[in-house]
Design a protein around this motif. Structure first.
Motif, PDB file in Angstrom:
ATOM      1  N   MET A   1       0.894 -33.173  14.489  1.00 27.16           N
ATOM      2  CA  MET A   1       1.782 -32.551  15.061  1.00 27.16           C
ATOM      3  C   MET A   1       1.402 -31.563  16.108  1.00 27.16           C
ATOM      4  N   LYS A   2       1.567 -31.667  17.439  1.00 32.86           N
ATOM      5  CA  LYS A   2       1.007 -30.703  18.319  1.00 32.86           C
ATOM      6  C   LYS A   2       1.576 -29.422  18.105  1.00 32.86           C
ATOM      7  N   VAL A   3       0.860 -28.569  18.111  1.00 32.09           N
ATOM      8  CA  VAL A   3       1.352 -27.038  18.304  1.00 32.09           C
ATOM      9  C   VAL A   3       1.855 -26.430  19.726  1.00 32.09           C
ATOM     10  N   LYS A   4       3.083 -25.993  19.753  1.00 28.93           N
ATOM     11  CA  LYS A   4       3.371 -25.677  20.953  1.00 28.93           C
ATOM     12  C   LYS A   4       2.620 -24.345  21.377  1.00 28.93           C
ATOM     13  N   ARG A   5       2.170 -24.199  22.731  1.00 24.67           N
ATOM     14  CA  ARG A   5       1.707 -23.063  23.009  1.00 24.67           C
ATOM     15  C   ARG A   5       2.859 -21.876  23.067  1.00 24.67           C
ATOM     16  N   ARG A   6       2.396 -20.588  22.749  1.00 28.05           N
ATOM     17  CA  ARG A   6       3.470 -19.459  22.721  1.00 28.05           C
ATOM     18  C   ARG A   6       3.013 -18.574  23.872  1.00 28.05           C
ATOM     19  N   VAL A   7       4.224 -18.043  24.419  1.00 33.07           N
ATOM     20  CA  VAL A   7       4.163 -17.474  25.749  1.00 33.07           C
ATOM     21  C   VAL A   7       5.148 -15.990  25.505  1.00 33.07           C
ATOM     22  N   HIS A   8       4.343 -15.034  25.690  1.00 39.62           N
ATOM     23  CA  HIS A   8       4.843 -13.772  25.312  1.00 39.62           C
ATOM     24  C   HIS A   8       5.227 -13.130  26.903  1.00 39.62           C
ATOM     25  N   VAL A   9       6.364 -12.701  27.169  1.00 38.05           N
ATOM     26  CA  VAL A   9       6.844 -12.530  28.634  1.00 38.05           C
ATOM     27  C   VAL A   9       7.580 -11.180  28.565  1.00 38.05           C
ATOM     28  N   ALA A  10       7.199 -10.238  29.198  1.00 40.53           N
ATOM     29  CA  ALA A  10       8.043  -8.943  29.560  1.00 40.53           C
ATOM     30  C   ALA A  10       8.845  -9.108  30.681  1.00 40.53           C
ATOM     31  N   ALA A  11      10.123  -8.585  30.605  1.00 48.27           N
ATOM     32  CA  ALA A  11      11.063  -9.073  31.625  1.00 48.27           C
ATOM     33  C   ALA A  11      11.935  -7.666  31.778  1.00 48.27           C
TER      34      ALA A  11
END
Length: 316
Positions: A1-11
């Motif tokens: 199972m491919k692990v999703k990349r995690r993206v941390h965004v400040a908004a």
């Protein structure tokens, strides 16, 4: 199972100085979800905090310097190829006049027109959080209509209450409807929203802004019981109820009890730690309820709450 990349965004939800508008920006056409509108910000650099990233991004994108901001909401969202964490701050004071330094369109939009703009799906809880106040008044069981309306009018006029839940379990159905019409007129006069505590069908009799569901009613539902143009809130006490609130499309919830209260002395309180853990995964604005006073407001916001809900502290 491919692990999703995690993206941390400040908004950032940058609110105008008269608190009537919020600034949004349009995504370039050549990027993912291009052409949609969003709250300005960007990805965290290594070792940055959300607030540090926000200050850097707003200077780079808009040419402004943040002077005062507070946490608004943290939103986790799953896309097919990635997991996004939006760390959203409400900017209350800034220096400079924002403009699109990178050529992007930016626009000040009245709060009540935000839903007219197309946003990425992950931004939808932010829209609700921006449009909601930080204080949620729950009415008491006052039996006299005149006394009730006097107390409510004072709360709106002197304390700036702009979100009201009409809770009156001791009234008959007929008396509740009569009171609801009077409360609705008062709310309209003060620019406040009114939610009825009861069955969704009440909205066919009183044109209030929405309904608030008990946790029992919430758990019995299979789908959202009212139209999208109305606000739907619910009482929640644990993760299962928060997940049900998300499934049926609640716009926001109360989460309680944070502290032991005189009305429910035998119910174990959540405490700040568990409240924060649950709020983190809620995916919608959460009001802290249970022994809350205005002295708790900043702490509640710091751990992820939209604000506080109260009977006693707002109802004098």
């Amino acid at each position: 199972m491919k692990v999703k990349r995690r993206v941390h965004v400040a908004a950032a939800a940058i609110v105008s100085r008269d608190a009537s508008k919020v600034l949004i920006a349009r995504r370039p056409s050549n990027v993912d979800q291009g052409g949609l509108w969003e709250f300005p910000g960007g990805k965290l650099a290594p070792y940055e905090t959300g607030f540090e990233a926000l200050k850097r991004e707003l200077h780079e994108e808009l040419g402004v310097e943040i002077q005062r901001a507070q946490p608004l909401i943290r939103v986790h969202h799953e896309y097919p190829d990635k997991h996004i964490l939006l760390d959203v701050w409400q900017v209350l004071d800034f220096a400079g006049e924002p403009f699109g330094r990178e050529g992007q369109a930016v626009r000040w939009v009245p709060m009540d027109e935000l839903f007219n703009y197309p946003f990425p799906a992950a931004n939808l809880p932010i829209l609700r959080a921006v449009m909601l106040p930080t204080e949620y008044l729950i009415s008491d069981e006052e039996s006299d209509d005149d006394v009730f309306l006097t107390k409510l009018e004072r709360a709106m006029r002197e304390d700036g209450i702009r979100l009201v839940q009409l809770r009156a379990k001791s009234l008959s159905s007929e008396a509740y409807l009569i009171r609801a019409e009077k409360v609705l007129a008062l709310c309209r006069a003060h620019g406040a929203r009114l939610l009825l505590n009861g069955e969704p069908e009440l909205l066919t009799q009183v044109d209030a802004d929405g309904v608030h569901l008990t946790s029992e009613r919430l758990m019995s539902l299979e789908r959202r019981p009212i139209e999208q143009g109305k606000w739907l809130s619910a009482s929640t006490h644990d993760r299962a109820q928060l997940e049900q609130a998300a499934r049926v499309g609640c716009d926001f919830v109360t989460l309680s009890p944070l502290r032991t209260t005189p009305s429910h002395p035998d119910v174990a309180p959540l405490g700040w730690h568990d409240f924060q853990q649950l709020t983190e995964v809620a995916g919608m604005p959460v009001f802290a309820l249970g022994g809350m006073t205005r002295h708790d407001a900043n702490h509640a916001r710091a751990v992820g709450a939209q604000g506080i809900a109260s009977i006693r502290d707002f109802w004098k």
